[in-house]
Design a protein around this motif. Structure first.
Motif, PDB file in Angstrom:
ATOM      1  N   ASN A  81      79.566 -44.397   1.849  1.00  0.00           N
ATOM      2  CA  ASN A  81      80.460 -45.546   1.742  1.00  0.00           C
ATOM      3  C   ASN A  81      81.680 -45.246   0.875  1.00  0.00           C
ATOM      4  O   ASN A  81      82.416 -46.165   0.495  1.00  0.00           O
ATOM      5  N   THR A  82      81.889 -43.977   0.571  1.00  0.00           N
ATOM      6  CA  THR A  82      82.930 -43.594  -0.379  1.00  0.00           C
ATOM      7  C   THR A  82      84.000 -42.756   0.308  1.00  0.00           C
ATOM      8  O   THR A  82      83.688 -41.789   1.011  1.00  0.00           O
ATOM      9  N   ALA A  83      85.256 -43.123   0.097  1.00  0.00           N
ATOM     10  CA  ALA A  83      86.380 -42.396   0.682  1.00  0.00           C
ATOM     11  C   ALA A  83      86.649 -41.098  -0.092  1.00  0.00           C
ATOM     12  O   ALA A  83      86.252 -40.960  -1.255  1.00  0.00           O
ATOM     13  N   PRO A  84      87.333 -40.149   0.531  1.00  0.00           N
ATOM     14  CA  PRO A  84      87.696 -38.910  -0.174  1.00  0.00           C
ATOM     15  C   PRO A  84      88.609 -39.193  -1.366  1.00  0.00           C
ATOM     16  O   PRO A  84      89.334 -40.186  -1.397  1.00  0.00           O
ATOM     17  N   THR A  85      88.567 -38.292  -2.342  1.00  0.00           N
ATOM     18  CA  THR A  85      89.490 -38.334  -3.475  1.00  0.00           C
ATOM     19  C   THR A  85      90.574 -37.275  -3.263  1.00  0.00           C
ATOM     20  O   THR A  85      90.441 -36.395  -2.419  1.00  0.00           O
ATOM     21  N   PHE A  86      91.653 -37.379  -4.070  1.00  0.00           N
ATOM     22  CA  PHE A  86      92.848 -36.563  -3.832  1.00  0.00           C
ATOM     23  C   PHE A  86      93.313 -35.810  -5.058  1.00  0.00           C
ATOM     24  O   PHE A  86      93.200 -36.291  -6.182  1.00  0.00           O
ATOM     25  N   ASN A  91     106.996 -27.218   1.587  1.00  0.00           N
ATOM     26  CA  ASN A  91     105.574 -26.963   1.800  1.00  0.00           C
ATOM     27  C   ASN A  91     104.770 -28.001   1.024  1.00  0.00           C
ATOM     28  O   ASN A  91     104.835 -28.050  -0.204  1.00  0.00           O
ATOM     29  N   PHE A  92     104.053 -28.820   1.747  1.00  0.00           N
ATOM     30  CA  PHE A  92     103.210 -29.841   1.136  1.00  0.00           C
ATOM     31  C   PHE A  92     101.789 -29.284   1.005  1.00  0.00           C
ATOM     32  O   PHE A  92     101.217 -28.781   1.979  1.00  0.00           O
ATOM     33  N   ASN A  93     101.230 -29.387  -0.194  1.00  0.00           N
ATOM     34  CA  ASN A  93      99.904 -28.837  -0.447  1.00  0.00           C
ATOM     35  C   ASN A  93      99.053 -29.876  -1.177  1.00  0.00           C
ATOM     36  O   ASN A  93      99.507 -30.464  -2.168  1.00  0.00           O
ATOM     37  N   TRP A  94      97.837 -30.073  -0.701  1.00  0.00           N
ATOM     38  CA  TRP A  94      96.955 -31.087  -1.290  1.00  0.00           C
ATOM     39  C   TRP A  94      95.503 -30.642  -1.165  1.00  0.00           C
ATOM     40  O   TRP A  94      95.166 -29.754  -0.373  1.00  0.00           O
ATOM     41  N   THR A  95      94.647 -31.262  -1.961  1.00  0.00           N
ATOM     42  CA  THR A  95      93.208 -31.040  -1.884  1.00  0.00           C
ATOM     43  C   THR A  95      92.524 -32.397  -1.789  1.00  0.00           C
ATOM     44  O   THR A  95      92.673 -33.234  -2.677  1.00  0.00           O
ATOM     45  N   ALA A  96      91.805 -32.616  -0.680  1.00  0.00           N
ATOM     46  CA  ALA A  96      91.002 -33.828  -0.503  1.00  0.00           C
ATOM     47  C   ALA A  96      89.529 -33.448  -0.612  1.00  0.00           C
ATOM     48  O   ALA A  96      89.105 -32.437  -0.036  1.00  0.00           O
ATOM     49  N   ALA A 153      92.256 -26.454  -0.754  1.00  0.00           N
ATOM     50  CA  ALA A 153      93.688 -26.728  -0.668  1.00  0.00           C
ATOM     51  C   ALA A 153      94.179 -26.530   0.765  1.00  0.00           C
ATOM     52  O   ALA A 153      93.839 -25.548   1.423  1.00  0.00           O
ATOM     53  N   THR A 154      94.978 -27.489   1.227  1.00  0.00           N
ATOM     54  CA  THR A 154      95.536 -27.457   2.575  1.00  0.00           C
ATOM     55  C   THR A 154      97.053 -27.483   2.481  1.00  0.00           C
ATOM     56  O   THR A 154      97.622 -28.203   1.666  1.00  0.00           O
ATOM     57  N   ASN A 155      97.718 -26.685   3.324  1.00  0.00           N
ATOM     58  CA  ASN A 155      99.174 -26.590   3.296  1.00  0.00           C
ATOM     59  C   ASN A 155      99.757 -27.023   4.638  1.00  0.00           C
ATOM     60  O   ASN A 155      99.213 -26.706   5.697  1.00  0.00           O
ATOM     61  N   TYR A 156     100.862 -27.759   4.569  1.00  0.00           N
ATOM     62  CA  TYR A 156     101.573 -28.160   5.788  1.00  0.00           C
ATOM     63  C   TYR A 156     103.065 -28.155   5.482  1.00  0.00           C
ATOM     64  O   TYR A 156     103.520 -28.775   4.510  1.00  0.00           O
TER      65      TYR A 156
END
Length: 276
Positions: free
Chosen positions: A112-117, A134-139, A169-172
């Protein structure tokens, strides 16, 4: 006996039973799968002429958490108030002869819990002269390793359903940005559509240098003073604060890193040598 007297015992019945009971998980019950709920239902039905009892077991990744036994069939129970996690549900039945049987184990994920960022880059208020970012994030999700994300730029979804591995980490990259200050954020969700949106950051694309108007002294100005006040106005399309320096005869005299955009600013330089 030798005198012809006789006697008989009472008759006892003996049942030979080598057949295992039939046991089924009957509807309604929580089957193997992922759920956005806090309960697990079990409904057990046993078929056996010599039924003795049945026991329902509920485990999590730490071990057994519930064990409930009944001497009647069918038997149902609803485990409520469960926290997010992985659970295992099964049941076993015995008959009076000791024959037994068990259901298949159901693997149940309650989520029941959404991902954190974590937004890794670009940093908030980032400035660049490049038109590509370059956008980079970790969910991160505790129970789902595969996530999907949308990249939103200036309030509009720029890229949707970007495949993202949890805690990685994901890059776009996005190109073709116009000169301006832009906003961006990420929205990610797991397989059960538990959704979370990151904070919003800004970045500025600045591909044009500031323009400078020399207010005074005028060109070919003559003075007997060795101290001169230089007045200028620097104007930029995107920046509110500019870094400006004054040179006399190609020699750096002073620098001000807090010049207000579009505002007349002065440098007063002393001990200027005689000459042009």
């Amino acid at each position: 006996d030798s005198a012809g007297n006789s006697n008989s015992t009472t008759t006892r019945n003996i049942t030979i039973d080598t057949t295992n009971p039939l046991i089924d998980l009957a509807s309604p019950y929580t089957q193997t799968g992922n759920y956005t709920q806090t309960y697990i239902e079990a409904n057990i039905s046993v078929t056996d002429a010599n039924f003795a009892n049945l026991t329902i077991y509920l485990y999590n990744t730490s071990g057994l958490i519930y064990s409930n036994t009944s001497t009647s069939s069918p038997y149902s129970i609803n485990y409520t108030g469960l926290s997010d996690g992985i659970y295992y549900l099964n049941a076993t039945t015995y008959d009076l002869a000791g024959n037994y049987n068990s259901t298949a184990t159901q693997t149940i994920i309650l989520d029941n819990t959404a991902p954190t960022f974590t937004l890794n880059s670009p940093a908030d208020t980032f400035n660049t002269s490049s038109t590509e970012i370059n956008f980079n994030w970790t969910a991160t999700d505790a129970l789902d390793s595969s996530l999907l994300c949308n990249l939103t730029i200036d309030g509009v979804v720029n890229a949707s359903d970007i495949s993202t591995t949890s805690a990685t980490a994901t890059n776009y990259s996005v190109s073709g940005f116009t000169e301006a200050t832009h906003t961006w954020n990420m929205t990610c969700w797991d397989s059960l559509n538990n959704t979370n949106t990151s904070s919003t950051r800004t970045f500025t694309i600045d591909t044009t240098g500031p323009t400078i108007t020399l207010n005074s002294p005028a060109n070919t100005f003559n003075t007997s003073s060795t101290t001169v006040t230089f007045n200028f106005t620097a104007t930029d399309n995107t920046q509110t604060t500019l870094n400006c320096s004054v040179y006399v005869n190609n020699t750096l005299q002073d620098t001000n890193s807090s010049v207000n955009n579009g505002t007349a600013t002065t440098f007063t330089i002393a001990s200027i040598t005689e000459g042009v």
